[in-house]
Design an enzyme around this catalytic site. Sequence first.
Site, mmCIF file in Angstrom:
data_model
loop_
_atom_site.group_PDB
_atom_site.id
_atom_site.type_symbol
_atom_site.label_atom_id
_atom_site.label_comp_id
_atom_site.label_asym_id
_atom_site.label_seq_id
_atom_site.Cartn_x
_atom_site.Cartn_y
_atom_site.Cartn_z
ATOM 1 N N HIS A 153 36.182 54.207 40.237
ATOM 2 C CA HIS A 153 37.422 53.634 39.692
ATOM 3 C C HIS A 153 38.605 54.574 39.957
ATOM 4 C CE1 HIS A 153 34.518 51.661 36.633
ATOM 5 N NE2 HIS A 153 34.970 50.692 37.392
ATOM 6 N N LYS A 177 29.426 40.733 29.062
ATOM 7 C CA LYS A 177 28.857 42.090 29.137
ATOM 8 C C LYS A 177 28.750 42.703 27.750
ATOM 9 C CE LYS A 177 30.594 43.374 33.697
ATOM 10 N NZ LYS A 177 31.584 44.197 34.415
ATOM 11 N N ARG A 222 33.418 46.890 46.833
ATOM 12 C CA ARG A 222 32.378 47.806 47.291
ATOM 13 C C ARG A 222 31.644 47.136 48.461
ATOM 14 N NH1 ARG A 222 29.781 48.048 41.671
ATOM 15 N NH2 ARG A 222 30.519 45.916 41.908
ATOM 16 N N SER A 242 29.357 50.782 36.754
ATOM 17 C CA SER A 242 29.205 51.373 35.424
ATOM 18 C C SER A 242 27.780 51.154 34.913
ATOM 19 C CB SER A 242 30.215 50.750 34.453
ATOM 20 O OG SER A 242 31.525 51.060 34.887
HETATM 21 N N1 COA Z 1 33.771 52.003 41.588
HETATM 22 C C1 COA Z 1 32.762 51.860 40.735
HETATM 23 N N2 COA Z 1 32.430 50.691 40.166
HETATM 24 C C2 COA Z 1 33.173 49.634 40.504
HETATM 25 C C3 COA Z 1 34.239 49.709 41.391
HETATM 26 C C4 COA Z 1 34.534 50.958 41.952
HETATM 27 N N3 COA Z 1 35.536 51.116 42.801
HETATM 28 N N4 COA Z 1 34.777 48.475 41.534
HETATM 29 C C5 COA Z 1 34.074 47.671 40.745
HETATM 30 N N5 COA Z 1 33.103 48.370 40.126
HETATM 31 C C6 COA Z 1 32.103 47.870 39.191
HETATM 32 C C7 COA Z 1 32.500 48.122 37.766
HETATM 33 O O1 COA Z 1 32.005 49.365 37.315
HETATM 34 C C8 COA Z 1 31.834 46.978 37.062
HETATM 35 O O2 COA Z 1 30.477 47.345 36.877
HETATM 36 P P1 COA Z 1 29.582 46.733 35.708
HETATM 37 O O3 COA Z 1 29.445 45.262 36.038
HETATM 38 O O4 COA Z 1 28.320 47.466 35.830
HETATM 39 O O5 COA Z 1 30.332 46.946 34.424
HETATM 40 C C9 COA Z 1 31.913 45.843 38.099
HETATM 41 O O6 COA Z 1 32.021 46.469 39.347
HETATM 42 C C10 COA Z 1 33.140 44.969 38.002
HETATM 43 O O7 COA Z 1 33.468 44.714 36.706
HETATM 44 P P2 COA Z 1 34.858 45.104 36.047
HETATM 45 O O8 COA Z 1 35.757 45.768 37.001
HETATM 46 O O9 COA Z 1 34.568 45.843 34.808
HETATM 47 O O10 COA Z 1 35.513 43.739 35.770
HETATM 48 P P3 COA Z 1 34.898 42.420 35.209
HETATM 49 O O11 COA Z 1 34.577 41.566 36.369
HETATM 50 O O12 COA Z 1 33.852 42.642 34.194
HETATM 51 O O13 COA Z 1 36.178 41.809 34.496
HETATM 52 C C11 COA Z 1 38.117 41.867 33.134
HETATM 53 C C12 COA Z 1 36.705 42.414 33.359
HETATM 54 C C13 COA Z 1 38.612 42.380 31.815
HETATM 55 C C14 COA Z 1 39.014 42.357 34.260
HETATM 56 C C15 COA Z 1 38.082 40.333 33.200
HETATM 57 O O14 COA Z 1 37.099 39.861 32.318
HETATM 58 C C16 COA Z 1 39.429 39.707 32.870
HETATM 59 O O15 COA Z 1 40.308 39.620 33.707
HETATM 60 N N6 COA Z 1 39.580 39.242 31.622
HETATM 61 C C17 COA Z 1 40.809 38.602 31.191
HETATM 62 C C18 COA Z 1 40.615 37.099 31.041
HETATM 63 C C19 COA Z 1 41.256 36.344 32.170
HETATM 64 O O16 COA Z 1 42.415 36.522 32.498
HETATM 65 N N7 COA Z 1 40.471 35.423 32.755
HETATM 66 C C20 COA Z 1 40.923 34.525 33.778
HETATM 67 C C21 COA Z 1 40.989 35.163 35.089
HETATM 68 S S1 COA Z 1 39.684 34.788 36.140
#
Ligand code: COA
Length: 167
Positions: free
Chosen positions: A23, A47, A96, A134
């Site tokens: 990140h 999650k 990724r 994560s």
């Molecule tokens: N390095 C390491 N890990 C990475 C990464 C990087 N560069 N890029 C992505 N990841 C991983 C993250 O660690 C995460 O891992 P996990 O699944 O083990 O937790 C995963 O890839 C991606 O998940 P994350 O980035 O946490 O986002 P998410 O897809 O869970 O979404 C929000 C979380 C809050 C952004 C999303 O739920 C949101 O936008 N909510 C608001 C509601 C909304 O507007 N909804 C309508 C829009 S579609």
Amino acid sequence: MQSDQLFRTAVYPGTFDPVTNGHLDIVDRALKMFDQVVIAIGTNPVKESLFTIEERLEMVRETAGMNGKVKITSFDGLLVDLAARYGACAILRGLRAVSDFDYELQRALMNRKLSPDIETVFLMTGFRWIYISSTIVKEAARFGGSLEGLVPPLVEDRLRKAFRQGR
Ligand code: COA
């Protein structure tokens, strides 16, 4: 063009449970293109989080907060509404592997439908972190595996502490 229009803000949303070096690598890359990056910690309802929002905020503050171009916040509700509050022109996401693409495409298009003026910008994660998430970091920590180079040392400490406490 007015000078304030030249100030470009990107919102970088995620669960950050916990923040990893992958990140932080995305934030560093984004700061080459944007004047400000807002790291926005949200809740993904599908999650189950290890750390509370406060704990996640604290870890992000301690690892990225010293950079004056980085703001850190948490949010509920729609991401595009948060982006509008910060006057952001972009939503930032890290890619990724190819496997991220379908999921990210769907979310980017939904966000575009909700707010056509905000673009989603994808940055390739540094090669060293291409395989981590994560979840995988938490799994390794739970069973005592080394996280060297994958998360900042203070995040590793918090993970070990959380698992010692039986979380
Ligand atoms: N390095 C390491 N890990 C990475 C990464 C990087 N560069 N890029 C992505 N990841 C991983 C993250 O660690 C995460 O891992 P996990 O699944 O083990 O937790 C995963 O890839 C991606 O998940 P994350 O980035 O946490 O986002 P998410 O897809 O869970 O979404 C929000 C979380 C809050 C952004 C999303 O739920 C949101 O936008 N909510 C608001 C509601 C909304 O507007 N909804 C309508 C829009 S579609």
